[in-house]
Design a protein around this motif. Structure first.
Motif, short mmCIF file in Angstrom:
data_model
loop_
_atom_site.label_atom_id
_atom_site.label_comp_id
_atom_site.label_asym_id
_atom_site.label_seq_id
_atom_site.Cartn_x
_atom_site.Cartn_y
_atom_site.Cartn_z
N TYR A 39 9.79 -10.50 -7.91
CA TYR A 39 9.44 -9.15 -7.47
C TYR A 39 8.83 -8.39 -8.65
CZ TYR A 39 12.43 -10.48 -3.60
OH TYR A 39 12.97 -11.15 -2.53
N GLU A 42 5.44 -3.16 -7.85
CA GLU A 42 5.18 -2.61 -6.52
C GLU A 42 6.41 -2.67 -5.63
OE1 GLU A 42 4.13 -7.02 -6.31
OE2 GLU A 42 4.03 -5.39 -7.77
N HIS A 43 7.27 -3.68 -5.87
CA HIS A 43 8.51 -3.77 -5.11
C HIS A 43 9.50 -2.68 -5.55
CE1 HIS A 43 6.85 -7.87 -4.60
NE2 HIS A 43 7.40 -7.76 -3.39
N GLU A 45 8.69 0.22 -6.79
CA GLU A 45 8.18 1.49 -6.26
C GLU A 45 8.53 1.61 -4.78
OE1 GLU A 45 3.91 3.76 -5.53
OE2 GLU A 45 4.00 2.00 -6.80
N ARG A 46 8.38 0.52 -4.01
CA ARG A 46 8.68 0.57 -2.58
C ARG A 46 10.17 0.81 -2.35
NH1 ARG A 46 6.22 -1.07 2.25
NH2 ARG A 46 4.38 -0.29 1.16
N ASP A 72 0.44 1.65 4.04
CA ASP A 72 -0.24 0.37 3.87
C ASP A 72 -1.63 0.37 4.50
OD1 ASP A 72 1.93 -0.65 2.48
OD2 ASP A 72 2.88 -1.49 4.27
N SER A 170 -2.44 7.04 -0.11
CA SER A 170 -1.05 6.59 -0.14
C SER A 170 -0.20 7.51 -1.01
CB SER A 170 -0.98 5.15 -0.68
OG SER A 170 -1.58 4.25 0.22
N GLU A 171 -0.74 7.89 -2.15
CA GLU A 171 -0.01 8.80 -3.03
C GLU A 171 0.16 10.16 -2.36
OE1 GLU A 171 -1.71 9.10 -6.92
OE2 GLU A 171 -1.79 6.92 -7.20
#
Length: 203
Positions: A39, A42-43, A45-46, A72, A170-171
């Protein structure tokens, strides 16, 4: 990093991460073997976003899914993005059999000239809140509602300016959703402080 390291780094229990994976809220890691996945940032952050939505924001699994899908595959305009964000926030679902908004409240919203849709969930929420307040003896004349509305318009200007500084759609979605959920308590606390200040100046 391994999922155990992701748990340690994010502060989210391993069992909760596995639940996020099962629910599709967390994308799978990069498979390294039959029993191991890696991971990345990005993981992390998610996970932090999901935790903010589900645990702190009270969004719920279904709402979190809608937000993550929009993140997404962002819609073409930020205004549409805002609509998706608002639709996932707590208390925004209007049931099919819900009563129409109070006519006086609906007329008041229309008089503001804000160009919001008549069926906007927030119109229903405002109607319910005003009707409850009046039933409890809080008059809320239109002149007072107009002053409240003007103050909220300024808050909205700040909200959208902050979201507008986001580099990507997205931000911007992250800012709108998480910001709305987590900044609402900030606004409430500031209101309390302002009441205390104004009360002190008026003796």
């Amino acid at each position: 990093m391994r999922i155990s390291e992701l748990a340690a780094e994010s502060g989210v229990p391993l069992a909760t991460l596995k639940y996020y994976l099962r629910e599709g809220l967390l994308m799978p890691g990069r498979s390294q073997s039959r029993t191991r996945s890696d991971y990345g940032p990005e993981h992390l952050e998610r996970v932090r976003l999901v935790r903010a939505l589900v645990e702190h924001g009270g969004i719920g699994i279904a709402g979190a899914h809608r937000i993550l899908e929009a993140l997404d595959s962002p819609p073409p305009s930020r205004h549409e993005l805002l609509g998706i964000a608002h639709g996932a926030l707590p208390g925004t679902v209007v049931e099919d059999d819900a009563a129409d908004p109070d006519p006086d409240v609906a007329a008041f919203v229309a008089s503001l000239g804000w160009g919001v849709e008549d069926c906007a969930p927030a119109v229903h929420r405002l109607s319910e809140a005003v009707v409850r307040a009046r039933a409890a003896g809080i008059d809320l004349p239109e002149a007072d509602l107009e002053r409240y509305a003007a103050a909220m318009r300024e808050v909205a200007d700040v909200d959208l300016e902050v979201a507008g500084r986001a580099a990507t759609a997205s931000e911007a979605m992250h800012t709108v959703v998480v910001g709305t959920v987590l900044v609402d308590p900030v606004l409430l606390a500031l209101r309390r402080l302002a009441q205390e200040s104004v009360s002190a100046t008026r003796g």
